[in-house]
Design an enzyme around this catalytic site. Structure first.
Site, mmCIF file in Angstrom:
data_model
loop_
_atom_site.group_PDB
_atom_site.id
_atom_site.type_symbol
_atom_site.label_atom_id
_atom_site.label_comp_id
_atom_site.label_asym_id
_atom_site.label_seq_id
_atom_site.Cartn_x
_atom_site.Cartn_y
_atom_site.Cartn_z
ATOM 1 N N LYS A 197 -42.750 29.891 -9.321
ATOM 2 C CA LYS A 197 -42.294 28.490 -9.318
ATOM 3 C C LYS A 197 -43.472 27.599 -9.677
ATOM 4 O O LYS A 197 -44.502 27.587 -8.995
ATOM 5 C CB LYS A 197 -41.759 28.125 -7.939
ATOM 6 N N LYS A 211 -39.064 29.569 -12.434
ATOM 7 C CA LYS A 211 -38.527 28.216 -12.294
ATOM 8 C C LYS A 211 -39.578 27.211 -12.727
ATOM 9 O O LYS A 211 -40.717 27.341 -12.263
ATOM 10 C CB LYS A 211 -38.171 28.008 -10.831
ATOM 11 N N CYS A 238 -39.144 20.941 2.703
ATOM 12 C CA CYS A 238 -39.318 19.617 2.088
ATOM 13 C C CYS A 238 -38.219 18.616 2.441
ATOM 14 O O CYS A 238 -38.467 17.411 2.452
ATOM 15 C CB CYS A 238 -39.513 19.719 0.575
ATOM 16 N N CYS A 256 -43.571 20.661 1.301
ATOM 17 C CA CYS A 256 -42.800 21.884 1.546
ATOM 18 C C CYS A 256 -43.269 22.654 2.769
ATOM 19 O O CYS A 256 -42.746 23.736 3.055
ATOM 20 C CB CYS A 256 -42.827 22.774 0.304
HETATM 21 C C1 PBG Z 1 -37.564 22.842 -2.728
HETATM 22 C C2 PBG Z 1 -36.965 23.038 -4.066
HETATM 23 C C3 PBG Z 1 -37.118 22.254 -5.226
HETATM 24 C C4 PBG Z 1 -36.225 22.776 -6.165
HETATM 25 C C5 PBG Z 1 -35.591 23.879 -5.575
HETATM 26 N N1 PBG Z 1 -36.082 24.039 -4.285
HETATM 27 C C6 PBG Z 1 -37.895 21.025 -5.514
HETATM 28 C C7 PBG Z 1 -39.358 20.984 -5.424
HETATM 29 O O1 PBG Z 1 -40.027 22.005 -5.315
HETATM 30 O O2 PBG Z 1 -39.845 19.878 -5.460
HETATM 31 C C8 PBG Z 1 -36.010 22.211 -7.540
HETATM 32 C C9 PBG Z 1 -34.690 22.461 -8.140
HETATM 33 C C10 PBG Z 1 -34.326 21.560 -9.253
HETATM 34 O O3 PBG Z 1 -35.072 20.686 -9.728
HETATM 35 O O4 PBG Z 1 -33.190 21.717 -9.712
HETATM 36 N N2 PBG Z 1 -38.880 23.127 -2.594
#
Ligand code: PBG
Length: 329
Positions: A194, A251, A119, A127
């Site tokens: 996630k 997450k 990303c 991504c």
């Molecule tokens: C990359 C990624 C993201 C986060 C960690 N790796 C953002 C997303 O998926 O948009 C988010 C971490 C955070 O908000 O602290 N793909």
């Protein structure tokens, strides 16, 4: 009313006894500090919402790690932000160089994980790589790129690679690339659970990875897990175990505590939890408004994340963890 009879309260009266009976062990040993390394940046920039966390330059990141190690935090997850964005044929060299410089300087004094995602590299902020028509994220092409990036980071000295993209089959592809590329000892931490969350806002500013809003692909809903589908998180995590993950992750953190508790009870690999930028910043903003004590609220959140089953806490406050825990507990 029998106001004189103490039963459960008796165990709460003495602060030392409260410590003696704590069921949750919270210490800096469980924390990972996220770091952002921005290629070509001249002066480090504080990230809006995340006080004390910066977009680092090639020099400032080394100084930051040095001071972080003094606070007791020894594990890091690094996000490389390249100067050039493109649609394909990405160069991972700037992130790989940063990894090797960090490892050259600090060696085994730290444990270094590297986020693997496209990303920050793509000109559209998604991504993965788009299909030729540009209307969807192409799974196969994205996985090929991710495996290439992961091997390059591992070869540069990363102890652990952590794919956060949410493509299908990327764990098997990365495990295969590491094994065939002489990196079989490197750990693989999957962002297996996630979710498609609104709490990633401050991060996307830091990583310069806001997805572009074309009509067909306006957000990350076609690859990240729907907040209303915890079963999807279970399926993805079970699948990632089969594909060779060493560590799994939930997450965001607090809004998904139920998912963390459910998954960590079912799957006995180490669990990481990512207290993401938006949930961390929410506490900071409440504190700014004078409505909450930030350190106390962070510590309470961390206890909740550990209680729900996480071994590893990825938090923007990792570098303050030792101090805040000592103050608050
Ligand atoms: C990359 C990624 C993201 C986060 C960690 N790796 C953002 C997303 O998926 O948009 C988010 C971490 C955070 O908000 O602290 N793909």
């Amino acid at each position: 009313m029998d106001s004189g009879k103490l039963t459960l309260r008796r165990a709460r009266l003495n602060p030392l006894f409260r410590k003696l009976t704590s069921e949750v062990d919270l210490s800096v040993d469980h924390f990972m500090q996220p770091l952002f390394c921005v290629e070509g940046l001249k002066v480090k920039e504080e990230i809006p919402g995340l006080a004390g966390v910066y977009r680092e330059t090639a020099d400032s990141i080394l100084r930051q790690i040095e001071s972080d190690l003094e606070t007791g935090v020894k594990s890091f997850v690094i996000f490389g932000v390249p100067a050039q964005k493109s649609a394909q044929n990405f160069s991972y060299a700037s992130t790989a160089k940063m990894i090797s410089e960090i490892k050259k300087r600090f060696g085994s004094d730290l444990f270094l994980a590297v986020d693997v995602c496209l990303c920050s590299y793509t000109d559209h902020g998604h991504c993965g790589v788009l299909s030729t028509e540009g209307d969807h994220v192409d799974n196969g092409r994205s996985v090929t790129e991710l495996a290439k990036a992961a091997l390059e980071y591992a070869a540069a000295g990363a102890d652990c690679v952590a794919p956060s993209d949410m493509m299908d089959g990327r764990i098997a592809a990365i495990r295969g690339a590491l094994d065939q590329g002489g990196q079989e000892q490197k750990l693989l931490m999957s962002y297996s659970a996630k979710f498609h969350s609104k709490f990633y806002g401050p991060f996307r500013v830091a990583a310069n990875s806001v997805p572009s809003k074309t009509n067909s692909l306006k957000d990350r809903a076609t690859y990240q897990i729907d907040p209303a589908r915890p079963s999807d998180a279970l399926l993805a995590s079970e699948r990632d175990v089969r594909e060779g993950a060493d560590i799994l992750m939930v997450k965001p953190g607090l809004p998904y505590l139920d998912v963390l508790a459910m998954l960590s009870a079912k799957i006995k690999l180490p669990w990481a939890v990512y207290e993401v930028s938006g949930e961390y910043a929410a506490i900071e903003e409440l504190a700014k408004a004078g409505l909450i004590n930030a350190a106390a609220a962070h510590v309470e959140s961390w206890i909740a994340l550990r209680r729900a089953g996480a071994s590893i806490l990825i938090s923007y406050g990792a570098r303050n963890a030792q101090k805040w825990i000592k103050e608050q507990r």
